[in-house]
Motif scaffolding. Structure first.
Motif, PDB file in Angstrom:
ATOM      1  N   LYS A 285      24.060  -2.221  24.385  1.00 23.94           N
ATOM      2  CA  LYS A 285      23.893  -0.973  23.630  1.00 23.94           C
ATOM      3  C   LYS A 285      23.916   0.269  24.519  1.00 23.94           C
ATOM      4  CE  LYS A 285      21.182  -0.472  20.078  1.00 23.94           C
ATOM      5  NZ  LYS A 285      19.890  -0.422  19.366  1.00 23.94           N
ATOM      6  N   SER A 286      23.458   0.104  25.769  1.00 26.15           N
ATOM      7  CA  SER A 286      23.341   1.284  26.641  1.00 26.15           C
ATOM      8  C   SER A 286      24.659   2.045  26.816  1.00 26.15           C
ATOM      9  CB  SER A 286      22.770   0.886  28.000  1.00 26.15           C
ATOM     10  OG  SER A 286      21.420   0.545  27.826  1.00 26.15           O
ATOM     11  N   PRO A 287      25.798   1.346  27.094  1.00 24.38           N
ATOM     12  CA  PRO A 287      27.045   2.117  27.249  1.00 24.38           C
ATOM     13  C   PRO A 287      27.408   2.902  25.985  1.00 24.38           C
ATOM     14  CG  PRO A 287      27.336  -0.150  27.979  1.00 24.38           C
ATOM     15  CD  PRO A 287      26.008  -0.090  27.329  1.00 24.38           C
TER      16      PRO A 287
ATOM     17  N   ALA B 248      25.309   4.079  23.851  1.00 23.29           N
ATOM     18  CA  ALA B 248      24.380   5.216  23.750  1.00 23.29           C
ATOM     19  C   ALA B 248      24.921   6.377  24.586  1.00 23.29           C
ATOM     20  CB  ALA B 248      22.992   4.807  24.236  1.00 23.29           C
ATOM     21  N   ALA B 249      25.480   6.041  25.768  1.00 23.45           N
ATOM     22  CA  ALA B 249      26.030   7.088  26.641  1.00 23.45           C
ATOM     23  C   ALA B 249      27.281   7.699  26.016  1.00 23.45           C
ATOM     24  CB  ALA B 249      26.347   6.495  28.009  1.00 23.45           C
TER      25      ALA B 249
ATOM     26  N   HIS C 147      28.050   7.813  22.809  1.00 22.18           N
ATOM     27  CA  HIS C 147      27.589   8.581  21.643  1.00 22.18           C
ATOM     28  C   HIS C 147      27.000   9.908  22.091  1.00 22.18           C
ATOM     29  CE1 HIS C 147      24.713   9.401  18.275  1.00 22.18           C
ATOM     30  NE2 HIS C 147      25.800   9.120  17.582  1.00 22.18           N
ATOM     31  N   ALA C 148      26.188   9.875  23.166  1.00 22.76           N
ATOM     32  CA  ALA C 148      25.529  11.092  23.648  1.00 22.76           C
ATOM     33  C   ALA C 148      26.563  12.106  24.147  1.00 22.76           C
ATOM     34  CB  ALA C 148      24.549  10.743  24.761  1.00 22.76           C
TER      35      ALA C 148
ATOM     36  N   ASP D  91      20.703   5.170  33.342  1.00 18.58           N
ATOM     37  CA  ASP D  91      22.072   5.452  32.911  1.00 18.58           C
ATOM     38  C   ASP D  91      22.340   6.948  33.112  1.00 18.58           C
ATOM     39  OD1 ASP D  91      24.414   5.974  31.497  1.00 18.58           O
ATOM     40  OD2 ASP D  91      24.027   4.379  30.046  1.00 18.58           O
TER      41      ASP D  91
ATOM     42  N   ASP E 185      25.027   8.785  32.914  1.00 18.82           N
ATOM     43  CA  ASP E 185      25.838   9.463  31.897  1.00 18.82           C
ATOM     44  C   ASP E 185      24.970   9.891  30.715  1.00 18.82           C
ATOM     45  OD1 ASP E 185      28.057   9.095  33.415  1.00 18.82           O
ATOM     46  OD2 ASP E 185      28.736   7.289  32.360  1.00 18.82           O
ATOM     47  N   PHE E 186      24.077   8.992  30.310  1.00 19.72           N
ATOM     48  CA  PHE E 186      23.213   9.305  29.176  1.00 19.72           C
ATOM     49  C   PHE E 186      22.184  10.371  29.566  1.00 19.72           C
ATOM     50  CE2 PHE E 186      19.361   8.692  26.685  1.00 19.72           C
ATOM     51  CZ  PHE E 186      19.874   8.763  25.397  1.00 19.72           C
TER      52      PHE E 186
ATOM     53  N   ALA F 217      23.621  13.817  29.796  1.00 18.39           N
ATOM     54  CA  ALA F 217      23.901  14.385  28.468  1.00 18.39           C
ATOM     55  C   ALA F 217      22.613  14.925  27.842  1.00 18.39           C
ATOM     56  CB  ALA F 217      24.516  13.316  27.562  1.00 18.39           C
TER      57      ALA F 217
ATOM     58  N   ALA G 181      17.131   1.380  24.122  1.00 16.22           N
ATOM     59  CA  ALA G 181      18.238   0.749  23.412  1.00 16.22           C
ATOM     60  C   ALA G 181      17.748  -0.480  22.653  1.00 16.22           C
ATOM     61  CB  ALA G 181      19.313   0.344  24.409  1.00 16.22           C
TER      62      ALA G 181
ATOM     63  N   LYS H 256      17.952   4.442  21.003  1.00 19.24           N
ATOM     64  CA  LYS H 256      19.316   4.794  21.409  1.00 19.24           C
ATOM     65  C   LYS H 256      20.306   4.017  20.548  1.00 19.24           C
ATOM     66  CE  LYS H 256      18.456   5.341  26.379  1.00 19.24           C
ATOM     67  NZ  LYS H 256      18.749   4.698  27.669  1.00 19.24           N
ATOM     68  N   PRO H 257      21.447   4.499  20.166  1.00 20.32           N
ATOM     69  CA  PRO H 257      21.937   5.848  20.414  1.00 20.32           C
ATOM     70  C   PRO H 257      21.109   6.853  19.605  1.00 20.32           C
ATOM     71  CG  PRO H 257      23.686   4.402  19.568  1.00 20.32           C
ATOM     72  CD  PRO H 257      22.418   3.674  19.434  1.00 20.32           C
TER      73      PRO H 257
ATOM     74  N   PHE I 269      21.118  13.841  18.691  1.00 17.14           N
ATOM     75  CA  PHE I 269      20.555  14.942  19.484  1.00 17.14           C
ATOM     76  C   PHE I 269      19.753  15.929  18.642  1.00 17.14           C
ATOM     77  CE2 PHE I 269      23.524  14.570  23.411  1.00 17.14           C
ATOM     78  CZ  PHE I 269      22.683  13.600  23.920  1.00 17.14           C
TER      79      PHE I 269
END
Lengths: 485, 133
Positions: free
Chosen positions: A266-268, A270-271, A273-274, B10, B12-13, B16, B83, B110-111, B114
């Protein structure tokens, strides 16, 4: 060409991967586990043995009382109350000591100490039994067969060699009683009135020896059969306990693996989506409308895939739990529902959907995690298929006959009558549902079906196109409600 | 305007989230591991912490960090982003928001949307202090 000296090897750190993993190693430590199990079982048996002794002591006391009136003579018995009373008092006194000792011993008392106490109990019991046998009639009655009770109990409590030692102790005591009576210093007794005054007949020693040998032979046969049966049962019980422990360890390992897999998958998303939200929100500069539409689709698909991964793993997890579901606990279902509603409200509010909750405290005994999945999926389903600005009603009320009614109702698109029975199938979505909510995974109600099966509970769904849908569950409640507990 | 500490492996997350927080006028710093997060927290205590649960070296690092940070500053709000939601065994639930066991102020899954995240951060930095030990 480089002629310099070679670079010296630095001190190397080493690690050797063990041949078996942690779970296997843990289960392999069965000796400690067996010791703990034996200790608990021995303690339980010691208490049970004391209870049995109270019954025997009471029986002897009643015999003493019954021996006083004249009517015992009428049925051919002559019981002097002295010996049963003495035996009953002796048994009661020692039993009181055993129980006090057992109660005072801490829970972690070693199996060896408990076994020693059981040994002392059995030997003292056999001595009292020999006394009783003497008074009932060592050769004129079947009292000698009463030794079998202790032989059988010893087979249950102890390993085979120790139970055989108990047979030997019983044989020595009984033979001693006969020898003692044979010396004429202590005349044999009997409870049979007709035999009391008969002259003692002289029986050939060889006959006496054969009689004694046959009795001991019977004892040994009984010991062999019961000890073998007991050993088989103990072995089966041990195998069952080890299997159970392996299953538990494997279940925990699976759950841990499931959590990590979910996180990793799920983590990728989430990134993705963000970052897609950053683009849509104009945080990386304004996008043309056509690009916004593409990024929006990417964002929605990433979110949907993330949800689908979770639903699939959850469903797999539930199906593998069908053989060994978690243990139920007592909890307030109302509190679970209120928490899930509070968490869903911000998501519903994004589409202007209001959740009206009428939730009472309801104490149930069930698997809490299953109820969270059930309510969360039903509520999520109701929000997904509501129209923007709609209302979702959540009800949890106590009803008669120790039940509670849980209902989740939306005023959304509804389900056609002929498709109602299909909505719980994996990945099934009605055409209307797919159009209304393209990002649905089609697994939410499959999770509901699986959880309902695990909880052995039926779910009623009522719906009409354009009216909305209501899911209702009747839940057995605990006798006392939260306020009373 | 508040100073926010974002702890997530993470990048990237986390970046963001930091971008959105900065756009809302907050000052945000990102730490990718729990040890550096503690140092950063000690150097300059934030107004709120946004924290992931599972880290590569330790799946419980988020819980452990939450407990450690709560001991240092009982009133700093901690928002956990994860997550893994509470529907799994070995998961956690909102009732675990307990000052001793798991002293956090809230969870988001997560996701994360925002708009919900920004509303939650506004609520945390403006609201009453978090429950402390």
């Amino acid at each position: 060409m480089d002629t310099g000296s070679p670079t010296p090897t630095p001190p190397l750190h080493a690690y050797q991967l063990p041949a078996c993993d942690a779970t296997v190693r843990e289960v392999a430590g069965e000796d400690t586990f067996d010791a703990l199990r034996d200790r608990a079982l021995l303690r339980q048996n010691a208490h049970w043995f004391c209870h049995l002794r109270w019954i025997v002591s009471g029986g002897l006391a009643m015999l003493a009382v019954a021996g006083v009136p004249e009517w015992t003579t009428a049925i051919g018995l002559s019981v002097r109350p002295t010996w049963p009373l003495a035996a009953a008092s002796l048994l009661a006194a020692v039993n009181l000591v055993y129980e006090t000792v057992l109660r005072r011993w801490p829970r972690d008392t070693t199996a060896g100490r408990i076994r020693l106490l059981l040994w002392i109990q059995i030997v003292i019991d056999l001595m009292i039994l020999t006394l009783v046998t003497h008074f009932v009639g060592s050769t004129t009655s079947y009292a000698a067969f009463a030794y079998l009770f202790h032989i059988i109990l010893a087979c249950i409590f102890f390993p085979r060699t120790e139970s055989l030692a108990i047979v030997a102790v019983a044989a020595v005591l009984y033979a001693g009683c006969l020898l003692w009576e044979g010396t004429d210093s202590i005349p044999p007794r009997t409870v049979f009135a007709a035999m009391e005054d008969l002259p003692r007949t002289s029986v050939a020693k060889s006959v006496e020896a054969w009689r004694l040998a046959s009795l001991f032979g019977i004892w040994l046969i009984i010991w062999y059969l019961v000890s073998r049966l007991s050993a088989t049962l103990r072995d089966r019980e041990r195998q069952l306990a080890v299997t159970n422990r392996r299953l538990e360890a494997s279940s925990q390992e699976r759950a841990r693996h499931m959590l990590q897999t979910t996180h990793e998958l799920k983590s990728p998303f989430a990134a993705i989506h963000a970052n897609a939200q950053l683009l849509l929100g104009g945080f990386a500069g304004e996008l043309p409308e056509s690009a916004r539409a593409v990024v929006y689709k990417i964002s929605q698909r990433a979110s949907m895939l993330s949800q689908r991964i979770q639903d699939m793993l959850q469903l797999t997890n539930l199906r593998s739990q069908a053989q060994a579901p978690p243990s139920p606990t007592r909890f307030d279902l109302g509190e679970i529902i209120r928490t899930i509603v509070a968490r869903a409200e911000p998501v519903a509010a994004l589409r202007g959907i209001r959740i009206q909750a009428d939730v009472e405290a309801v104490l149930v005994r069930s698997v809490e995690d299953y109820w969270k999945m059930l309510i969360e999926n039903l509520l999520s389903n109701a929000i997904n298929y509501s129209r923007d600005g709609g209302v979702v009603n959540v009800l949890c009320r106590r009803e008669q006959h120790a039940t509670a009614r849980v209902a989740i109702e939306d005023r959304g698109i509804g389900i056609p009558a002929d498709k109602l029975e299909k909505i719980f199938q994996d990945y099934y979505r009605t055409q209307e549902a797919a159009q209304h909510n393209p990002s649905s995974t089609g697994l939410g109600l499959a999770v509901v079906r699986q959880v309902a099966h695990l909880l052995r509970m039926s779910v009623t769904v009522e719906s009409a196109l354009g009216w909305g849908t209501r899911f209702t569950l009747l839940v057995p409640t605990c006798t006392s409600h939260v306020e009373d507990s | 305007m508040s100073y926010l500490l974002i702890v997530d492996d993470d990048q990237d997350f986390a970046d963001a989230v930091a971008t959105v927080c900065r756009a809302d006028g907050h000052e945000a710093v990102v730490e990718l591991d729990a040890t550096r997060a503690v140092s950063s927290f000690e150097e300059r205590p934030p107004d709120a912490v946004i924290l992931d649960v599972m880290f590569p070296e330790n799946p419980n690092a988020g819980f452990e960090l939450a407990r450690a940070l709560r001991k240092k500053a009982p009133h700093v709000p901690i928002l956990m982003l994860t997550a893994v939601n509470e529907q799994f065994p070995l998961g956690f639930s909102s009732r675990d928001i307990d000052p001793v066991w798991l002293p956090v102020s809230g969870f988001l899954e997560k996701p994360v949307d925002f708009d919900i995240l920004r509303a939650k951060i506004r609520e945390l930095v403006a609201g009453p202090p978090a429950t402390g030990v």
